[in-house]
Motif scaffolding. Sequence first.
Motif, PDB file in Angstrom:
ATOM      1  N   LYS A  60       0.837  -1.199   0.000  1.00 32.58           N
ATOM      2  CA  LYS A  60       0.000   0.000   0.000  1.00 32.58           C
ATOM      3  C   LYS A  60       0.871   1.247   0.000  1.00 32.58           C
ATOM      4  N   ILE A  61       0.550   2.189  -0.890  1.00 31.65           N
ATOM      5  CA  ILE A  61       1.167   3.518  -0.900  1.00 31.65           C
ATOM      6  C   ILE A  61       0.103   4.504  -0.444  1.00 31.65           C
ATOM      7  N   SER A  62       0.443   5.334   0.507  1.00 32.56           N
ATOM      8  CA  SER A  62      -0.540   6.257   1.073  1.00 32.56           C
ATOM      9  C   SER A  62      -1.010   7.273   0.037  1.00 32.56           C
ATOM     10  N   ARG A  63      -2.210   7.787   0.253  1.00 29.13           N
ATOM     11  CA  ARG A  63      -2.663   8.956  -0.486  1.00 29.13           C
ATOM     12  C   ARG A  63      -1.978  10.177   0.104  1.00 29.13           C
ATOM     13  N   ILE A  64      -1.880  11.225  -0.682  1.00 29.29           N
ATOM     14  CA  ILE A  64      -1.245  12.443  -0.189  1.00 29.29           C
ATOM     15  C   ILE A  64      -2.231  13.309   0.576  1.00 29.29           C
ATOM     16  N   TYR A  65      -3.517  13.006   0.450  1.00 24.42           N
ATOM     17  CA  TYR A  65      -4.528  13.766   1.181  1.00 24.42           C
ATOM     18  C   TYR A  65      -5.131  12.896   2.273  1.00 24.42           C
ATOM     19  N   ARG A  66      -5.674  13.536   3.273  1.00 26.33           N
ATOM     20  CA  ARG A  66      -6.268  12.820   4.393  1.00 26.33           C
ATOM     21  C   ARG A  66      -7.674  12.354   4.039  1.00 26.33           C
ATOM     22  N   ASP A  67      -8.097  11.283   4.691  1.00 28.72           N
ATOM     23  CA  ASP A  67      -9.470  10.817   4.560  1.00 28.72           C
ATOM     24  C   ASP A  67     -10.395  11.858   5.187  1.00 28.72           C
ATOM     25  N   ALA A  68     -11.323  12.376   4.393  1.00 27.11           N
ATOM     26  CA  ALA A  68     -12.201  13.451   4.862  1.00 27.11           C
ATOM     27  C   ALA A  68     -13.011  13.032   6.080  1.00 27.11           C
ATOM     28  N   ARG A  69     -13.239  11.729   6.248  1.00 25.55           N
ATOM     29  CA  ARG A  69     -14.014  11.260   7.396  1.00 25.55           C
ATOM     30  C   ARG A  69     -13.305  11.484   8.716  1.00 25.55           C
ATOM     31  N   TYR A  70     -11.960  11.559   8.668  1.00 22.65           N
ATOM     32  CA  TYR A  70     -11.196  11.662   9.902  1.00 22.65           C
ATOM     33  C   TYR A  70     -10.328  12.925   9.959  1.00 22.65           C
ATOM     34  N   ALA A  71     -10.542  13.848   9.031  1.00 15.19           N
ATOM     35  CA  ALA A  71      -9.652  15.005   8.904  1.00 15.19           C
ATOM     36  C   ALA A  71     -10.224  16.277   9.517  1.00 15.19           C
ATOM     37  N   ARG A  72     -11.231  16.160  10.336  1.00 14.45           N
ATOM     38  CA  ARG A  72     -11.845  17.350  10.921  1.00 14.45           C
ATOM     39  C   ARG A  72     -10.828  18.138  11.739  1.00 14.45           C
TER      40      ARG A  72
END
Length: 223
Positions: A60-72
């Motif tokens: 797995k290679i991470s995404r460069i952006y955060r998961d919107a569900r947990y990025a509050r």
Amino acid sequence: MPFSPQTLDFLFENRLNDSRTWFNEHRDEYNSYVAKPFKEFTEALTPAMKNIDELISYVKISRIYRDARYARGKSVFRENMWCTFSRGKDLYKSLPAFYFDISEKGFEYGCGFYVASAETMNDMRSLILTDSPYFTAALEAFNSQNVFELYGDMYKRDKYPDESDEKRNWLNRKTIGLSALSKDWDMLFSDKLPEKIAEDFAGIAPVYDFFMKAEELSADRGK
């Protein structure tokens, strides 16, 4: 192509701007300096990972952006990128993985659990307390190297006061793993990086085997 100073420059500038518009305008730079080097790095390292465990199949290679569900309340984009190598997750509760992470702070790599299940940690402690060959091999491998350090929050109260200091260092952790942090920029930007990481991972393979044995015991009991 290997990682480069432009890789870190892009991660820093993208995080500083923290804008999807800016990112989309510079997507070609992301692909050239971040996505492509990570893909080539994981491809170069995969054979060595399979030599450690032929069942490693999930890269797995991470995404460069955060998961919107947990990025509050957090930034949209990360300041780092990472990759992991592990078995497929279907049959297990909390798999150990090898990981590699880069940011402007340097590169961090190691082996362990993101969050180990309570069942897996209890099985691991049983292996330690019974002097399982898996633990003795892991301990020997750990003590024979000077690259990685043991990580994992410790319980405030010592639960094993009668055990040796060496064992208690493992027994009293809520989760566990090995981690190394390097600021060897020449190595990070070298095409020899996969070879260096593969060699270091091979040196702690018995620790991975120990972690994996505990997870297998936990998974078998849950069937």
